[in-house]
Design a protein around this motif. Sequence first.
Motif, PDB file in Angstrom:
ATOM      1  N   LEU A  28       1.059   6.696  -6.863  1.00  0.00           N
ATOM      2  CA  LEU A  28      -0.099   7.478  -7.296  1.00  0.00           C
ATOM      3  C   LEU A  28       0.079   8.955  -6.958  1.00  0.00           C
ATOM      4  O   LEU A  28      -0.284   9.827  -7.753  1.00  0.00           O
ATOM      5  CB  LEU A  28      -1.381   6.918  -6.690  1.00  0.00           C
ATOM      6  CG  LEU A  28      -1.739   5.490  -7.109  1.00  0.00           C
ATOM      7  CD1 LEU A  28      -3.001   5.026  -6.409  1.00  0.00           C
ATOM      8  CD2 LEU A  28      -1.853   5.362  -8.612  1.00  0.00           C
ATOM      9  N   SER A  29       0.659   9.244  -5.806  1.00  0.00           N
ATOM     10  CA  SER A  29       0.944  10.641  -5.440  1.00  0.00           C
ATOM     11  C   SER A  29       1.954  11.241  -6.405  1.00  0.00           C
ATOM     12  O   SER A  29       1.811  12.391  -6.823  1.00  0.00           O
ATOM     13  CB  SER A  29       1.490  10.722  -4.016  1.00  0.00           C
ATOM     14  OG  SER A  29       0.541  10.282  -3.097  1.00  0.00           O
ATOM     15  N   TRP A  47      -5.276   2.787 -11.883  1.00  0.00           N
ATOM     16  CA  TRP A  47      -5.205   3.820 -10.855  1.00  0.00           C
ATOM     17  C   TRP A  47      -4.214   4.916 -11.232  1.00  0.00           C
ATOM     18  O   TRP A  47      -4.476   6.091 -11.002  1.00  0.00           O
ATOM     19  CB  TRP A  47      -4.797   3.214  -9.518  1.00  0.00           C
ATOM     20  CG  TRP A  47      -5.849   2.391  -8.859  1.00  0.00           C
ATOM     21  CD1 TRP A  47      -7.179   2.301  -9.196  1.00  0.00           C
ATOM     22  CD2 TRP A  47      -5.665   1.530  -7.747  1.00  0.00           C
ATOM     23  NE1 TRP A  47      -7.823   1.428  -8.360  1.00  0.00           N
ATOM     24  CE2 TRP A  47      -6.918   0.941  -7.454  1.00  0.00           C
ATOM     25  CE3 TRP A  47      -4.569   1.181  -6.966  1.00  0.00           C
ATOM     26  CZ2 TRP A  47      -7.098   0.041  -6.420  1.00  0.00           C
ATOM     27  CZ3 TRP A  47      -4.745   0.281  -5.934  1.00  0.00           C
ATOM     28  CH2 TRP A  47      -5.997  -0.278  -5.665  1.00  0.00           C
ATOM     29  N   ARG A  87       0.823  -1.218   0.000  1.00  0.00           N
ATOM     30  CA  ARG A  87       0.000   0.000   0.000  1.00  0.00           C
ATOM     31  C   ARG A  87       0.855   1.265   0.000  1.00  0.00           C
ATOM     32  O   ARG A  87       0.492   2.256  -0.616  1.00  0.00           O
ATOM     33  CB  ARG A  87      -0.951  -0.013   1.189  1.00  0.00           C
ATOM     34  CG  ARG A  87      -2.003  -1.105   1.076  1.00  0.00           C
ATOM     35  CD  ARG A  87      -2.960  -1.108   2.245  1.00  0.00           C
ATOM     36  NE  ARG A  87      -3.693   0.126   2.425  1.00  0.00           N
ATOM     37  CZ  ARG A  87      -4.791   0.461   1.754  1.00  0.00           C
ATOM     38  NH1 ARG A  87      -5.260  -0.347   0.840  1.00  0.00           N
ATOM     39  NH2 ARG A  87      -5.416   1.595   2.001  1.00  0.00           N
ATOM     40  N   LEU A  88       2.002   1.245   0.696  1.00  0.00           N
ATOM     41  CA  LEU A  88       2.864   2.427   0.756  1.00  0.00           C
ATOM     42  C   LEU A  88       3.437   2.741  -0.621  1.00  0.00           C
ATOM     43  O   LEU A  88       3.397   3.890  -1.059  1.00  0.00           O
ATOM     44  CB  LEU A  88       3.988   2.225   1.770  1.00  0.00           C
ATOM     45  CG  LEU A  88       4.969   3.392   1.910  1.00  0.00           C
ATOM     46  CD1 LEU A  88       4.241   4.655   2.365  1.00  0.00           C
ATOM     47  CD2 LEU A  88       6.079   3.032   2.878  1.00  0.00           C
ATOM     48  N   SER A 131      -4.992   8.799 -11.614  1.00  0.00           N
ATOM     49  CA  SER A 131      -4.230   9.774 -10.835  1.00  0.00           C
ATOM     50  C   SER A 131      -3.598  10.826 -11.739  1.00  0.00           C
ATOM     51  O   SER A 131      -3.572  12.012 -11.413  1.00  0.00           O
ATOM     52  CB  SER A 131      -3.152   9.036 -10.030  1.00  0.00           C
ATOM     53  OG  SER A 131      -2.470   9.910  -9.188  1.00  0.00           O
ATOM     54  N   THR A 160       2.161   1.881  -3.466  1.00  0.00           N
ATOM     55  CA  THR A 160       1.051   2.288  -4.326  1.00  0.00           C
ATOM     56  C   THR A 160       0.696   3.752  -4.071  1.00  0.00           C
ATOM     57  O   THR A 160       0.531   4.526  -5.018  1.00  0.00           O
ATOM     58  CB  THR A 160      -0.176   1.388  -4.082  1.00  0.00           C
ATOM     59  OG1 THR A 160       0.204   0.035  -4.299  1.00  0.00           O
ATOM     60  CG2 THR A 160      -1.307   1.753  -5.016  1.00  0.00           C
ATOM     61  N   LYS A 161       0.604   4.137  -2.801  1.00  0.00           N
ATOM     62  CA  LYS A 161       0.278   5.537  -2.479  1.00  0.00           C
ATOM     63  C   LYS A 161       1.364   6.480  -2.976  1.00  0.00           C
ATOM     64  O   LYS A 161       1.066   7.555  -3.504  1.00  0.00           O
ATOM     65  CB  LYS A 161       0.085   5.703  -0.971  1.00  0.00           C
ATOM     66  CG  LYS A 161      -1.208   5.144  -0.462  1.00  0.00           C
ATOM     67  CD  LYS A 161      -1.359   5.373   1.024  1.00  0.00           C
ATOM     68  CE  LYS A 161      -2.668   4.789   1.515  1.00  0.00           C
ATOM     69  NZ  LYS A 161      -2.867   5.033   2.934  1.00  0.00           N
ATOM     70  N   ARG A 162       2.611   6.101  -2.807  1.00  0.00           N
ATOM     71  CA  ARG A 162       3.722   6.942  -3.279  1.00  0.00           C
ATOM     72  C   ARG A 162       3.697   7.080  -4.794  1.00  0.00           C
ATOM     73  O   ARG A 162       3.903   8.169  -5.331  1.00  0.00           O
ATOM     74  CB  ARG A 162       5.050   6.365  -2.805  1.00  0.00           C
ATOM     75  CG  ARG A 162       5.244   6.520  -1.307  1.00  0.00           C
ATOM     76  CD  ARG A 162       6.443   5.796  -0.795  1.00  0.00           C
ATOM     77  NE  ARG A 162       7.673   6.396  -1.303  1.00  0.00           N
ATOM     78  CZ  ARG A 162       8.862   5.857  -1.132  1.00  0.00           C
ATOM     79  NH1 ARG A 162       9.000   4.728  -0.484  1.00  0.00           N
ATOM     80  NH2 ARG A 162       9.926   6.461  -1.610  1.00  0.00           N
TER      81      ARG A 162
END
Length: 159
Positions: A10-11, A137, A3-4, A141, A6-8
């Motif tokens: 997408l950000s 995603w 998840r980390l 994004s 993926t969040k990085r």
Amino acid sequence: MNRLNTKRLLSGYFFYECGRAMYFVLITWFLYQWTGDALYTGLFVSFGFIPGLFSNLIFGVLVDRKNRKRLASIAGLCSIICLVFLWGAFFIDWIHPLVMIVSHMVLQTLGSLFRPSLQALVAEVFPKEDLPRIFTWSASSTVAGSLCGASLGGFWLAG
């Protein structure tokens, strides 16, 4: 799926596209306002695509054969240097439509290296079963970042 990461990812896509769209809205509007000539704006946009016609052939081979993370980092760092140069040209009053057009061509070329390097890196880092979701995603994004950046640039110009 991590998840980390993926969040990085997408950000990163969001902020990259947000900044790119904001830059594009601001610089094209400034160029038109400064020169009063739509021809410069047309040249700016058109000439930005020319380097990609040639560099994409080379960059595709590079991305397949070299370290993708390093290529993406080099492209990102060089983009920052180009933007600092452009800002400096404004700051010390060396700005000229040709400087803006050439800087844009360089930035577009660097983007032609950055985007495929990052996509190939994503395919390398994430498990195969997660890739369809990750690519969907990341596309969302990217579009959201582009819309936000263009909107922010427009609001900044209007304010």
